[in-house]
Motif scaffolding. Structure first.
Motif, short mmCIF file in Angstrom:
data_model
loop_
_atom_site.label_atom_id
_atom_site.label_comp_id
_atom_site.label_asym_id
_atom_site.label_seq_id
_atom_site.Cartn_x
_atom_site.Cartn_y
_atom_site.Cartn_z
N LEU A 126 0.83 -1.20 0.00
CA LEU A 126 0.00 0.00 0.00
C LEU A 126 0.87 1.25 0.00
CD1 LEU A 126 -2.63 -1.15 2.66
CD2 LEU A 126 -3.01 -0.99 0.20
N THR A 127 1.75 1.36 0.98
CA THR A 127 2.46 2.62 1.18
C THR A 127 3.43 2.97 0.07
OG1 THR A 127 4.09 1.47 2.59
CG2 THR A 127 2.21 2.51 3.68
N LYS A 128 4.12 1.97 -0.49
CA LYS A 128 5.08 2.30 -1.55
C LYS A 128 4.37 2.77 -2.82
CE LYS A 128 5.72 -2.33 -3.58
NZ LYS A 128 6.68 -3.45 -3.73
N GLU A 158 6.27 10.49 -10.14
CA GLU A 158 6.78 9.30 -9.47
C GLU A 158 6.84 9.56 -7.97
OE1 GLU A 158 9.79 7.89 -13.07
OE2 GLU A 158 10.44 9.36 -11.57
N ILE A 159 6.54 8.55 -7.19
CA ILE A 159 6.48 8.70 -5.74
C ILE A 159 7.89 8.78 -5.17
CG2 ILE A 159 5.88 7.55 -3.57
CD1 ILE A 159 3.40 6.46 -5.00
N GLU A 160 8.11 9.82 -4.35
CA GLU A 160 9.37 9.94 -3.64
C GLU A 160 9.21 9.67 -2.15
OE1 GLU A 160 11.73 13.36 -4.38
OE2 GLU A 160 12.01 12.83 -6.50
N SER A 161 8.14 10.20 -1.55
CA SER A 161 7.92 10.00 -0.12
C SER A 161 6.43 9.87 0.16
CB SER A 161 8.50 11.17 0.70
OG SER A 161 9.90 11.30 0.50
N ASP A 171 -1.94 12.77 5.82
CA ASP A 171 -1.72 11.70 4.84
C ASP A 171 -1.25 12.38 3.56
OD1 ASP A 171 -2.73 9.94 6.72
OD2 ASP A 171 -4.71 9.83 5.80
N LEU A 172 0.01 12.19 3.21
CA LEU A 172 0.61 12.98 2.14
C LEU A 172 1.48 12.12 1.23
CD1 LEU A 172 1.81 15.93 4.40
CD2 LEU A 172 -0.26 15.90 2.99
N VAL A 173 1.55 12.54 -0.04
CA VAL A 173 2.43 11.89 -1.01
C VAL A 173 3.25 12.97 -1.71
CG1 VAL A 173 2.55 10.53 -3.15
CG2 VAL A 173 0.87 9.94 -1.40
N VAL A 174 4.55 12.73 -1.80
CA VAL A 174 5.46 13.64 -2.52
C VAL A 174 5.74 13.02 -3.89
CG1 VAL A 174 7.71 14.76 -2.56
CG2 VAL A 174 6.52 14.44 -0.37
N MET A 204 3.62 9.84 3.58
CA MET A 204 3.35 10.02 5.00
C MET A 204 1.93 9.56 5.30
SD MET A 204 3.27 13.57 7.24
CE MET A 204 5.06 13.75 7.29
N ALA A 205 1.76 8.80 6.38
CA ALA A 205 0.44 8.36 6.81
C ALA A 205 0.26 8.75 8.27
CB ALA A 205 0.28 6.86 6.65
N LYS A 206 -0.76 9.54 8.53
CA LYS A 206 -1.08 10.00 9.89
C LYS A 206 0.13 10.65 10.56
CE LYS A 206 -2.86 5.93 10.94
NZ LYS A 206 -3.59 4.83 11.64
N GLY A 207 0.87 11.44 9.77
CA GLY A 207 2.00 12.19 10.30
C GLY A 207 3.29 11.43 10.43
N ARG A 208 3.33 10.20 9.94
CA ARG A 208 4.53 9.35 10.05
C ARG A 208 5.04 9.02 8.66
NH1 ARG A 208 4.25 3.14 12.34
NH2 ARG A 208 6.49 2.79 12.66
N TRP A 209 6.34 9.25 8.46
CA TRP A 209 6.92 8.92 7.18
C TRP A 209 6.95 7.40 7.00
CZ3 TRP A 209 7.13 12.59 3.80
CH2 TRP A 209 7.42 13.91 4.17
N MET A 210 6.28 6.91 5.97
CA MET A 210 6.28 5.49 5.65
C MET A 210 7.31 5.18 4.57
SD MET A 210 3.84 4.78 7.74
CE MET A 210 3.21 3.13 7.47
N VAL A 211 7.49 6.14 3.67
CA VAL A 211 8.49 6.06 2.60
C VAL A 211 9.22 7.38 2.57
CG1 VAL A 211 8.89 5.71 0.13
CG2 VAL A 211 7.00 4.51 1.26
N ARG A 212 10.55 7.34 2.56
CA ARG A 212 11.35 8.57 2.49
C ARG A 212 12.33 8.47 1.35
NH1 ARG A 212 11.89 12.02 6.95
NH2 ARG A 212 13.15 13.24 5.52
N LYS A 213 12.23 9.40 0.40
CA LYS A 213 13.14 9.47 -0.74
C LYS A 213 13.27 8.11 -1.43
CE LYS A 213 15.67 13.36 1.22
NZ LYS A 213 16.99 13.89 1.69
#
Length: 387
Positions: A84-86, A361-364, A352-355, A366-375
């Motif tokens: 899901l997160t990636k 293309e997805i770089e990062s 809940d954010l996507v960079v 965040m779910a509920k204020g927590r980074w799930m994927v970073r760079k």
């Protein structure tokens, strides 16, 4: 506290270059450049004008697996958190499908709770393809009233040889229960319908709505891009107030099949309100192929990665404005299903954010204020995931 600077915010509306401040899992500021200081831990992230959008909402995922049409060995596996997160999904609605027996409502609820505990937001539909619908409490109405995670009914099959041959009267009763249960439970109570390639198409929905005087907005049929005839039927349905969901993916396996991006493009061109259009992945569901005698001749597995591919195709291939493309996987499903604090970048809403980079293309993530994927690197894994 997290201070995101110089983000090109699509909320999903284009807000231009903004700063976004996050505290305790929520967005507390969206606006012009600001400075923050104080006796607290502060993480500063400069996005250098990369896109920042709401986390994706995938409203149709077989979180406990799906399928089984070819026997027990063809049942698909449960989904992992990182799948899901990636792929940018921070909110998921789980459902049962063909098999509502070996995969139960109890397990669906349990898996949703597990995903919530692992870091994303999760909801479920009550029911499955066939009637009588499996429920947790004995009725659709009481599930919606008493079970926190139940937001609607689905996926109930129509126009499909695997359905129960449901009648308009039966569908009307289900929709009526969902409508009243949603009213009492403070939920939208939509009826999420699997639509097969049967010749009757969406007719049963119109008949059920007429029979019980229920608005078409109570229904959300999906897989409406499985062929061009059904896609064209969906345009009238959407223009009359119904919600149209197209299955994400930009590869077609039949000459009559339509990609989700093309379906959204054609729907907009036909005059369907953009707010009535969504896409979902059918993630971890089986993708069976039947011959003209309805015999199983092939089998694939859906992936949540299809969401982003369809958003990219909408923007780059069909030139659909990015805010509209993003709305199909953020604001629209949130509004349709009443997911509070989801689908938009607004003060007071969940972080809940996507960079995304310039190629979407997805770089990062965040779910509920927590980074799930970073760079591009997964930082959080499910309980039993190897990493």
């Amino acid at each position: 506290m997290i201070h995101i600077k110089n983000a090109h915010v699509y909320a999903p509306e284009d807000k231009g270059i903004c700063d976004v401040v996050i505290e305790a899992g929520r967005i507390i500021y969206v606006g012009e450049k600001c400075e923050i200081s104080g006796p607290f831990n502060l993480e500063i992230v400069d996005l250098q004008e990369k896109y920042l959008c709401p986390g994706f909402i995938d409203q149709h995922v077989h979180i406990t697996g799906g399928g089984g049409e070819g026997g027990p060995e063809t049942s698909t596996p449960e989904i992992w958190l990182s799948e899901l997160t990636k792929n940018g999904v921070t909110t998921v609605i789980g459902c049962l499908g063909t098999d509502g027996v070996t995969r139960s409502m109890a397990r669906l609820y349990g898996k949703a709770k597990a995903l919530e505990n692992e870091g994303v937001s999760s909801y479920i539909y009550t029911g499955a393809y066939q009637i009588p619908l499996p429920t947790l409490t004995g009725s659709v109405k009481s599930d919606l009233i008493f079970i926190d995670k139940v937001v609607g009914v689905g996926e109930v099959a129509i126009s499909d040889h695997r359905s129960s041959g449901i009648s308009p009267e039966e569908l009307a009763r289900i929709a009526g229960e969902a409508r009243v249960g949603g009213m009492i439970g403070g939920k939208k109570g939509k009826v999420h319908l699997h639509v097969g390639d049967g010749k009757k198409g969406l007719k049963i929905i119109y008949d059920a709505a007429d029979y019980a005087d229920i608005p078409l907005s109570q229904f959300q049929p999906t897989h409406l891009n499985r062929n061009r005839r059904l896609m064209k039927e969906s345009f009238e349905f959407g223009m009359r107030g119904g919600y149209c969901d197209y299955t994400a993916g930009e590869e077609v396996y039949d000459e009559d099949e339509v990609t989700a991006a093309e379906a959204v493009y054609e729907a907009l061109k036909a005059g369907v309100p953009m707010d009535n259009l969504t896409i979902s992945s059918d993630g971890n569901g089986s993708l069976p192929v039947f011959d003209s005698q309805k015999r199983l001749v092939g089998l694939g597995v859906g992936s949540v990665s299809a969401l982003l591919k369809s958003v990219q195709a909408m923007f780059f291939k069909y030139k659909i404005p990015l805010e509209i493309a993003l709305s199909t996987v953020t604001k629209n499903p949130s509004t349709i299903h009443g997911l509070k604090g989801k689908g938009e970048i607004k003060e007071g809403w969940d972080a809940d954010l996507v960079v995304l980079n310039e190629n979407l293309e997805i770089e990062s993530v965040m779910a509920k204020g927590r980074w799930m994927v970073r760079k591009g690197v997964l930082e959080v894994f499910g309980t039993f995931e190897k990493h």
